[in-house]
Scaffold this motif. Structure first.
Motif, PDB file in Angstrom:
ATOM      1  N   PRO A   1      68.059  -5.638 -19.294  1.00  0.00           N
ATOM      2  CA  PRO A   1      67.998  -5.221 -17.888  1.00  0.00           C
ATOM      3  C   PRO A   1      69.316  -5.336 -17.109  1.00  0.00           C
ATOM      4  O   PRO A   1      69.317  -5.247 -15.892  1.00  0.00           O
ATOM      5  N   ARG A   2      70.418  -5.514 -17.813  1.00  0.00           N
ATOM      6  CA  ARG A   2      71.695  -5.504 -17.105  1.00  0.00           C
ATOM      7  C   ARG A   2      71.962  -4.077 -16.627  1.00  0.00           C
ATOM      8  O   ARG A   2      71.794  -3.115 -17.386  1.00  0.00           O
ATOM      9  N   PRO A   3      72.389  -3.911 -15.385  1.00  0.00           N
ATOM     10  CA  PRO A   3      72.530  -2.564 -14.802  1.00  0.00           C
ATOM     11  C   PRO A   3      73.768  -1.837 -15.309  1.00  0.00           C
ATOM     12  O   PRO A   3      74.796  -2.452 -15.622  1.00  0.00           O
ATOM     13  N   MET A   4      73.653  -0.501 -15.344  1.00  0.00           N
ATOM     14  CA  MET A   4      74.760   0.342 -15.748  1.00  0.00           C
ATOM     15  C   MET A   4      74.952   1.461 -14.732  1.00  0.00           C
ATOM     16  O   MET A   4      73.984   2.030 -14.234  1.00  0.00           O
ATOM     17  N   LEU A   5      76.214   1.760 -14.450  1.00  0.00           N
ATOM     18  CA  LEU A   5      76.588   2.828 -13.533  1.00  0.00           C
ATOM     19  C   LEU A   5      77.546   3.754 -14.253  1.00  0.00           C
ATOM     20  O   LEU A   5      78.584   3.317 -14.765  1.00  0.00           O
ATOM     21  N   PHE A   6      77.207   5.045 -14.309  1.00  0.00           N
ATOM     22  CA  PHE A   6      78.048   6.049 -14.955  1.00  0.00           C
ATOM     23  C   PHE A   6      78.590   6.986 -13.877  1.00  0.00           C
ATOM     24  O   PHE A   6      77.819   7.641 -13.178  1.00  0.00           O
ATOM     25  N   ILE A   7      79.925   7.046 -13.753  1.00  0.00           N
ATOM     26  CA  ILE A   7      80.570   7.868 -12.733  1.00  0.00           C
ATOM     27  C   ILE A   7      81.337   8.992 -13.409  1.00  0.00           C
ATOM     28  O   ILE A   7      82.110   8.759 -14.347  1.00  0.00           O
ATOM     29  N   SER A   8      81.130  10.210 -12.914  1.00  0.00           N
ATOM     30  CA  SER A   8      81.855  11.365 -13.450  1.00  0.00           C
ATOM     31  C   SER A   8      82.091  12.365 -12.337  1.00  0.00           C
ATOM     32  O   SER A   8      81.313  12.453 -11.383  1.00  0.00           O
ATOM     33  N   GLY A   9      83.164  13.134 -12.472  1.00  0.00           N
ATOM     34  CA  GLY A   9      83.387  14.236 -11.547  1.00  0.00           C
ATOM     35  C   GLY A   9      82.525  15.425 -11.926  1.00  0.00           C
ATOM     36  O   GLY A   9      82.242  15.644 -13.115  1.00  0.00           O
ATOM     37  N   ASP A  10      82.114  16.202 -10.939  1.00  0.00           N
ATOM     38  CA  ASP A  10      81.280  17.362 -11.256  1.00  0.00           C
ATOM     39  C   ASP A  10      82.059  18.456 -11.964  1.00  0.00           C
ATOM     40  O   ASP A  10      81.473  19.356 -12.577  1.00  0.00           O
ATOM     41  N   GLN A  11      83.404  18.396 -11.916  1.00  0.00           N
ATOM     42  CA  GLN A  11      84.248  19.364 -12.605  1.00  0.00           C
ATOM     43  C   GLN A  11      84.839  18.796 -13.899  1.00  0.00           C
ATOM     44  O   GLN A  11      85.646  19.466 -14.554  1.00  0.00           O
ATOM     45  N   ALA A  12      84.454  17.587 -14.266  1.00  0.00           N
ATOM     46  CA  ALA A  12      85.071  16.911 -15.408  1.00  0.00           C
ATOM     47  C   ALA A  12      84.650  17.536 -16.733  1.00  0.00           C
ATOM     48  O   ALA A  12      83.456  17.737 -16.980  1.00  0.00           O
ATOM     49  N   HIS A  13      85.616  17.814 -17.586  1.00  0.00           N
ATOM     50  CA  HIS A  13      85.295  18.340 -18.913  1.00  0.00           C
ATOM     51  C   HIS A  13      84.553  17.304 -19.755  1.00  0.00           C
ATOM     52  O   HIS A  13      83.933  17.644 -20.758  1.00  0.00           O
ATOM     53  N   SER A  14      84.610  16.053 -19.346  1.00  0.00           N
ATOM     54  CA  SER A  14      83.973  14.951 -20.077  1.00  0.00           C
ATOM     55  C   SER A  14      82.589  14.598 -19.558  1.00  0.00           C
ATOM     56  O   SER A  14      81.972  13.652 -20.057  1.00  0.00           O
ATOM     57  N   LYS A  15      82.094  15.333 -18.596  1.00  0.00           N
ATOM     58  CA  LYS A  15      80.826  14.947 -17.946  1.00  0.00           C
ATOM     59  C   LYS A  15      79.684  14.801 -18.944  1.00  0.00           C
ATOM     60  O   LYS A  15      78.773  13.992 -18.750  1.00  0.00           O
ATOM     61  N   GLU A  16      79.735  15.571 -20.017  1.00  0.00           N
ATOM     62  CA  GLU A  16      78.664  15.528 -21.014  1.00  0.00           C
ATOM     63  C   GLU A  16      78.443  14.121 -21.568  1.00  0.00           C
ATOM     64  O   GLU A  16      77.308  13.735 -21.890  1.00  0.00           O
ATOM     65  N   PHE A  17      79.503  13.326 -21.656  1.00  0.00           N
ATOM     66  CA  PHE A  17      79.375  11.999 -22.235  1.00  0.00           C
ATOM     67  C   PHE A  17      78.655  11.030 -21.289  1.00  0.00           C
ATOM     68  O   PHE A  17      77.814  10.236 -21.717  1.00  0.00           O
ATOM     69  N   SER A  18      78.982  11.105 -20.007  1.00  0.00           N
ATOM     70  CA  SER A  18      78.276  10.263 -19.035  1.00  0.00           C
ATOM     71  C   SER A  18      76.802  10.658 -18.948  1.00  0.00           C
ATOM     72  O   SER A  18      75.917   9.799 -18.843  1.00  0.00           O
ATOM     73  N   GLU A  19      76.548  11.952 -19.009  1.00  0.00           N
ATOM     74  CA  GLU A  19      75.163  12.426 -18.948  1.00  0.00           C
ATOM     75  C   GLU A  19      74.377  11.967 -20.173  1.00  0.00           C
ATOM     76  O   GLU A  19      73.200  11.572 -20.065  1.00  0.00           O
ATOM     77  N   ASP A  20      75.015  11.994 -21.330  1.00  0.00           N
ATOM     78  CA  ASP A  20      74.355  11.558 -22.557  1.00  0.00           C
ATOM     79  C   ASP A  20      74.055  10.066 -22.511  1.00  0.00           C
ATOM     80  O   ASP A  20      72.941   9.620 -22.852  1.00  0.00           O
ATOM     81  N   ALA A  21      75.036   9.270 -22.079  1.00  0.00           N
ATOM     82  CA  ALA A  21      74.829   7.825 -21.998  1.00  0.00           C
ATOM     83  C   ALA A  21      73.720   7.487 -21.012  1.00  0.00           C
ATOM     84  O   ALA A  21      72.869   6.628 -21.274  1.00  0.00           O
ATOM     85  N   TYR A  22      73.735   8.159 -19.862  1.00  0.00           N
ATOM     86  CA  TYR A  22      72.703   7.922 -18.853  1.00  0.00           C
ATOM     87  C   TYR A  22      71.319   8.244 -19.414  1.00  0.00           C
ATOM     88  O   TYR A  22      70.356   7.490 -19.214  1.00  0.00           O
ATOM     89  N   LYS A  23      71.203   9.338 -20.122  1.00  0.00           N
ATOM     90  CA  LYS A  23      69.920   9.742 -20.690  1.00  0.00           C
ATOM     91  C   LYS A  23      69.399   8.686 -21.664  1.00  0.00           C
ATOM     92  O   LYS A  23      68.198   8.384 -21.695  1.00  0.00           O
ATOM     93  N   ARG A  24      70.292   8.105 -22.439  1.00  0.00           N
ATOM     94  CA  ARG A  24      69.882   7.157 -23.476  1.00  0.00           C
ATOM     95  C   ARG A  24      69.654   5.742 -22.934  1.00  0.00           C
ATOM     96  O   ARG A  24      68.879   4.976 -23.506  1.00  0.00           O
ATOM     97  N   ALA A  25      70.349   5.382 -21.879  1.00  0.00           N
ATOM     98  CA  ALA A  25      70.273   4.014 -21.348  1.00  0.00           C
ATOM     99  C   ALA A  25      68.898   3.751 -20.737  1.00  0.00           C
ATOM    100  O   ALA A  25      68.195   4.663 -20.304  1.00  0.00           O
TER     101      ALA A  25
END
Length: 368
Positions: free
Chosen positions: A302-326
């Motif tokens: 239950p330790r909290p996680m915060l994923f920050i990404s820009g809406d124009q970031a080419h890397s956004k897919e990774f934050s979205e994937d981590a968020y989905k799995r967490a």
């Protein structure tokens, strides 16, 4: 030993490696020199302020050992307003893959120290002031160990609440801090910014654009190069940021170039070559093929996680994937108008207020 840099600008080659383009005494004494000045005049275009310093913060260069007795170098940031009695929540801040603490990590550490946290920026093993040979080697396990060693160090400080230590990972360090937090429960709250999953980025490239056959070709080239270097040949580097722009330079490489190869964020550590900064060794970079940081990410709860990404970031897919799995508690925070590298240093876009509220909720409240 001779060195030879591979700076191929071919789009396919770039996409394969896009993510690789990142205890002292008297700790409370003033040491502004601990923040090494950039080699050129700082460029503050569009809110960029990578080399930001603050008179509200005391800075000290520190070194400490990791579990394998390798030296880890860092900068310790202590708020001048820190109460000399009691203990304060603290944060570890990791730099982008291929970078060093002077690039992005010091900025985040300084700004969060202004908010009342004790902060520690660090150089990952094999990079910057931290030890490890060969230089610029890739070792995901040792990168994660660097975060845990930083927690060891912070937990030993009399003014730090060792029960309330959090961590921030920028770009590739976002995946390394997740890897560390999965097996180090002392990290009580974790935030990532412009995160790269360095495993997926090397196995599949952005948007899964790399084929299995292309991956096998990379592995074969690294294996062949191992033999060359064992036999005394020159070390070869891969990925990283190009040294010059051409008419056909890919837009993502241009984005990295604007940070790493201009006064905005350029920094060459002592003893290093400006021609090989940001570039990992070719033979070690395939270690990322075996790196799966998001596997078992749900165990951090239950330790909290915060994923920050820009809406124009080419890397956004990774934050979205981590968020989905967490697992909960978790949050995905999207910054409007921000690209990947924007969140390295553009203080007008970096959501420091969000980071502050996140850590105050989960660390400061917990230590009260």
């Amino acid at each position: 030993m001779n060195t030879q840099a591979d700076t191929t600008t071919d789009r396919r080659e770039f996409l394969k490696m896009a993510g690789t383009g990142a205890a002292a005494a008297g700790l409370l004494s003033t040491a502004s020199a601990a923040l090494a000045a950039p080699s050129k005049t700082t460029q503050r275009s569009n809110g960029a302020d990578n080399f930001y310093t603050s008179d509200k913060v005391i800075v000290r260069q520190v070194t400490f050992k990791n579990q394998y007795q390798m030296t880890v170098a860092g900068n310790l940031f202590v708020p001048r307003s820190l109460a000399r009695k009691g203990r304060t929540p603290a944060l570890v801040v990791g730099h982008p893959m291929g970078a060093v603490k002077e690039q992005s990590a010091n900025l985040y550490a300084t700004r969060m120290a202004e908010q009342g946290f004790v902060t520690l920026s660090l150089d990952l093993a094999f990079w910057g002031g931290s030890s490890g040979q060969p230089r610029h080697a890739v070792s995901p396990d040792m990168y994660a160990e660097s975060f845990s060693a930083a927690v060891d160090f912070l937990g030993s400080q009399a003014f730090v609440d060792k029960q309330q230590i959090g961590a921030i990972g920028i770009c590739g360090s976002g995946s390394f801090v997740i890897s560390a937090a999965k097996i180090d429960s002392r990290m009580k709250a974790i935030a990532t910014v412009s995160m790269y999953d360095m495993g997926a980025a090397n196995r599949d490239a952005l948007n899964h654009s790399q084929t299995l056959e292309q991956r096998k070709q990379i592995i074969a080239a690294a294996a062949e190069q191992r033999q060359v270097e064992f036999n005394g040949g020159a070390v070869q580097y891969t990925g990283g940021t190009v040294l010059a722009l051409a008419a056909d330079t890919h837009p993502i490489q241009r984005e990295f170039f604007d940070f790493y190869r201009t006064p905005r964020g350029e920094f060459t550590p002592k003893g290093a070559s400006a021609r090989s900064t940001t570039m990992p060794t070719l033979t070690s970079n395939v270690k990322f093929m075996n790196f799966y940081p998001f596997n078992d990410i749900e165990t951090i709860s239950p330790r909290p996680m915060l994923f920050i990404s820009g809406d124009q970031a080419h890397s956004k897919e990774f934050s979205e994937d981590a968020y989905k799995r967490a697992a909960e508690p978790k949050e995905l925070f999207i910054v409007p108008g921000a690209g990947h590298v924007d969140l390295y240093d553009r203080v007008t876009l970096i959501p420091f207020d969000k980071l502050t509220s996140f850590f105050k909720k989960h660390l400061v409240a917990g230590s009260a």
